[in-house]
Design a protein around this motif. Structure first.
Motif, PDB file in Angstrom:
ATOM      1  N   ILE A  82       0.871  -1.183   0.000  1.00  0.00           N
ATOM      2  CA  ILE A  82       0.000   0.000   0.000  1.00  0.00           C
ATOM      3  C   ILE A  82       0.901   1.223   0.000  1.00  0.00           C
ATOM      4  O   ILE A  82       2.055   1.169   0.436  1.00  0.00           O
ATOM      5  N   VAL A  83       0.378   2.349  -0.496  1.00  0.00           N
ATOM      6  CA  VAL A  83       1.188   3.574  -0.557  1.00  0.00           C
ATOM      7  C   VAL A  83       1.068   4.335   0.760  1.00  0.00           C
ATOM      8  O   VAL A  83       0.072   4.222   1.487  1.00  0.00           O
ATOM      9  N   GLU A  84       2.112   5.098   1.082  1.00  0.00           N
ATOM     10  CA  GLU A  84       2.101   5.932   2.281  1.00  0.00           C
ATOM     11  C   GLU A  84       1.210   7.156   2.047  1.00  0.00           C
ATOM     12  O   GLU A  84       1.276   7.800   0.989  1.00  0.00           O
ATOM     13  N   GLU A  85       0.400   7.460   3.009  1.00  0.00           N
ATOM     14  CA  GLU A  85      -0.464   8.633   2.900  1.00  0.00           C
ATOM     15  C   GLU A  85       0.273   9.873   3.403  1.00  0.00           C
ATOM     16  O   GLU A  85       1.076   9.811   4.330  1.00  0.00           O
ATOM     17  N   ASN A  86      -0.013  11.025   2.762  1.00  0.00           N
ATOM     18  CA  ASN A  86       0.553  12.324   3.158  1.00  0.00           C
ATOM     19  C   ASN A  86       2.079  12.261   3.195  1.00  0.00           C
ATOM     20  O   ASN A  86       2.726  12.647   4.179  1.00  0.00           O
ATOM     21  N   ILE A 136       7.671  12.653  -2.065  1.00  0.00           N
ATOM     22  CA  ILE A 136       7.134  11.958  -3.239  1.00  0.00           C
ATOM     23  C   ILE A 136       5.873  11.221  -2.820  1.00  0.00           C
ATOM     24  O   ILE A 136       5.915  10.331  -1.978  1.00  0.00           O
ATOM     25  N   GLN A 137       4.748  11.592  -3.421  1.00  0.00           N
ATOM     26  CA  GLN A 137       3.478  10.950  -3.100  1.00  0.00           C
ATOM     27  C   GLN A 137       3.148   9.924  -4.183  1.00  0.00           C
ATOM     28  O   GLN A 137       3.009  10.261  -5.362  1.00  0.00           O
ATOM     29  N   LEU A 138       3.072   8.622  -3.789  1.00  0.00           N
ATOM     30  CA  LEU A 138       2.718   7.559  -4.724  1.00  0.00           C
ATOM     31  C   LEU A 138       1.212   7.363  -4.750  1.00  0.00           C
ATOM     32  O   LEU A 138       0.510   7.649  -3.769  1.00  0.00           O
ATOM     33  N   ALA A 139       0.729   6.813  -5.872  1.00  0.00           N
ATOM     34  CA  ALA A 139      -0.701   6.517  -6.013  1.00  0.00           C
ATOM     35  C   ALA A 139      -0.854   5.279  -6.886  1.00  0.00           C
ATOM     36  O   ALA A 139      -0.064   5.063  -7.813  1.00  0.00           O
ATOM     37  N   GLU A 167      -1.847   0.718 -12.205  1.00  0.00           N
ATOM     38  CA  GLU A 167      -0.672   1.511 -12.535  1.00  0.00           C
ATOM     39  C   GLU A 167      -0.263   2.351 -11.334  1.00  0.00           C
ATOM     40  O   GLU A 167      -1.114   2.869 -10.611  1.00  0.00           O
ATOM     41  N   ILE A 168       1.074   2.485 -11.149  1.00  0.00           N
ATOM     42  CA  ILE A 168       1.624   3.262 -10.038  1.00  0.00           C
ATOM     43  C   ILE A 168       2.165   4.578 -10.592  1.00  0.00           C
ATOM     44  O   ILE A 168       2.903   4.591 -11.576  1.00  0.00           O
ATOM     45  N   SER A 169       1.779   5.705  -9.961  1.00  0.00           N
ATOM     46  CA  SER A 169       2.263   7.018 -10.375  1.00  0.00           C
ATOM     47  C   SER A 169       2.865   7.728  -9.171  1.00  0.00           C
ATOM     48  O   SER A 169       2.633   7.343  -8.026  1.00  0.00           O
ATOM     49  N   ALA A 170       3.688   8.759  -9.436  1.00  0.00           N
ATOM     50  CA  ALA A 170       4.348   9.507  -8.362  1.00  0.00           C
ATOM     51  C   ALA A 170       4.274  10.991  -8.658  1.00  0.00           C
ATOM     52  O   ALA A 170       4.419  11.416  -9.818  1.00  0.00           O
ATOM     53  N   THR A 171       4.050  11.804  -7.601  1.00  0.00           N
ATOM     54  CA  THR A 171       3.956  13.259  -7.721  1.00  0.00           C
ATOM     55  C   THR A 171       4.845  13.897  -6.665  1.00  0.00           C
ATOM     56  O   THR A 171       4.849  13.466  -5.508  1.00  0.00           O
ATOM     57  N   ILE A 172       5.626  14.927  -7.076  1.00  0.00           N
ATOM     58  CA  ILE A 172       6.463  15.651  -6.112  1.00  0.00           C
ATOM     59  C   ILE A 172       5.578  16.576  -5.291  1.00  0.00           C
ATOM     60  O   ILE A 172       4.811  17.374  -5.835  1.00  0.00           O
ATOM     61  N   VAL A 173       5.682  16.471  -3.980  1.00  0.00           N
ATOM     62  CA  VAL A 173       4.879  17.312  -3.091  1.00  0.00           C
ATOM     63  C   VAL A 173       5.359  18.755  -3.213  1.00  0.00           C
ATOM     64  O   VAL A 173       6.566  19.027  -3.184  1.00  0.00           O
ATOM     65  N   SER A 174       4.435  19.674  -3.332  1.00  0.00           N
ATOM     66  CA  SER A 174       4.763  21.089  -3.507  1.00  0.00           C
ATOM     67  C   SER A 174       5.596  21.600  -2.325  1.00  0.00           C
ATOM     68  O   SER A 174       5.251  21.370  -1.165  1.00  0.00           O
TER      69      SER A 174
END
Length: 332
Positions: free
Chosen positions: A216-220, A224-227, A234-241
């Motif tokens: 499972i992905v880590e919340e908050n 790097i926020q995974l989803a 599919e797994i995606s990643a977003t850089i936290v602002s």
């Protein structure tokens, strides 16, 4: 202060002549010829290539009786046994000492249980005869009256009543049926695969959760926020602002092309950079640095010239012919 000496080309030619003559004279003293007198067993040494009657050195060789002398065996192998060959010569037997059995390795023949104890051949032949005649010690039996627990059948092999070994035939493990059950009795809560095995009373349960690693992905997340898309997996990643700081940036990561035009202000410049843009201050500093550098060059040059003058002293002069002759004991 005396002048320093050096060897010029004329002096070198004189030295060359003298050193060659010295070497030639030394060679003349070497031994040039030898002569052996077999009657007196005398070896004479001469410095001349045409020996005279009186030797410069002599040596009397002692007589030696070589009767029965054994010559060295050619192409012999280390640690091999030697034997007497044809004509009484000693030869390599091609048998290594390590290949010869010792009495310790063979054992004490007198301790054999056979009637014959004088030699191994007689003892072995006695055993062979007993086996061929069907002696009690040679009888082999196979029984199945005792079965090892958990196997289908056991074969017990004995010779002369002594157990040699047991062969166990395992039961066939065949799956009779299989099903998926939840929270079966006697197991931890969860989903299981139930297998019913032939020839086995208890069923086999396999926890489905242990067959696959569940992630499972880590919340908050802080950087790097995974989803995970529940439909496509599919797994995606977003850089936290605001999460990327100077620690995350590599050295020289920010280059000129990454800075927008007209965005570097005076407040962003360091003090030395501001001074560089101050024309008066920059010129004054350059002048001071130039004078300091020039003074340093003058001091270094003075130190080098003083060292050269100290080495040269009162000058140099060539080594004279008489000084060269004196090296070889020649008086002019």
């Amino acid at each position: 202060m005396a002048k320093n000496k050096y060897l010029d080309i004329a002096g070198l030619q004189i030295y060359d002549t003298l050193i060659k003559k010295s070497i030639t004279d030394g060679d003349a003293k070497a031994l040039k010829s030898f002569k052996f007198d077999k009657d007196t067993r005398t070896l004479n040494f001469y410095k001349s290539e045409t020996p005279g009657t009186t030797p410069d050195f002599m040596m009397i060789l002692p007589e030696q009786d070589l009767t029965g002398f054994i010559e060295k065996i050619q192409n012999a192998t280390k640690d091999n046994l030697v034997i007497i060959g044809e004509g009484g010569i000693v030869v390599d037997s091609n048998v290594a000492l390590s290949d010869i059995a010792t009495k310790t390795e063979i054992g004490d023949i007198s301790q054999l249980n056979t009637t014959a104890k004088t030699d191994l051949v007689s003892a072995v032949n006695e055993v062979k005869t007993a086996i061929a005649a069907g002696g009690e010690a040679g009888v082999i039996t196979i029984t199945t009256d005792v079965t090892t627990d958990g196997v289908l059948k056991s074969y017990t092999i004995k010779q002369g009543g002594v157990l040699i070994g047991t062969i166990d035939i395992p039961k066939d493990l065949v799956v009779s049926s299989g099903s998926v059950v939840k929270n079966p009795e006697g197991q931890e809560a969860g989903t299981y695969i139930k297998l019913v095995i032939a020839n086995q009373e208890e069923a086999l349960f396999i926890n489905v959760g242990t067959l696959v690693d569940i992630y499972i992905v880590e919340e908050n997340a802080t950087q790097i926020q995974l989803a995970i898309n529940p439909t496509t997996r599919e797994i995606s990643a977003t850089i936290v602002s605001g999460s990327v700081g100077t620690t995350e940036l590599a050295d020289n990561a920010v280059t000129t092309v990454k800075i927008a035009d007209a965005n570097v202000t005076l407040a962003k410049l360091a003090a030395d950079a501001k001074a560089a843009f101050d024309s008066a201050g920059a010129a004054s500093t350059a002048e001071t640095n130039a004078k300091t550098y020039a003074d340093g060059l003058n001091t270094a040059m003075d130190n080098r010239m003083n060292a050269v003058e100290e080495k040269i002293g009162n000058g140099y002069e060539a080594i004279t012919e008489s000084e060269i002759n004196a090296l070889f004991g020649v008086t002019s």
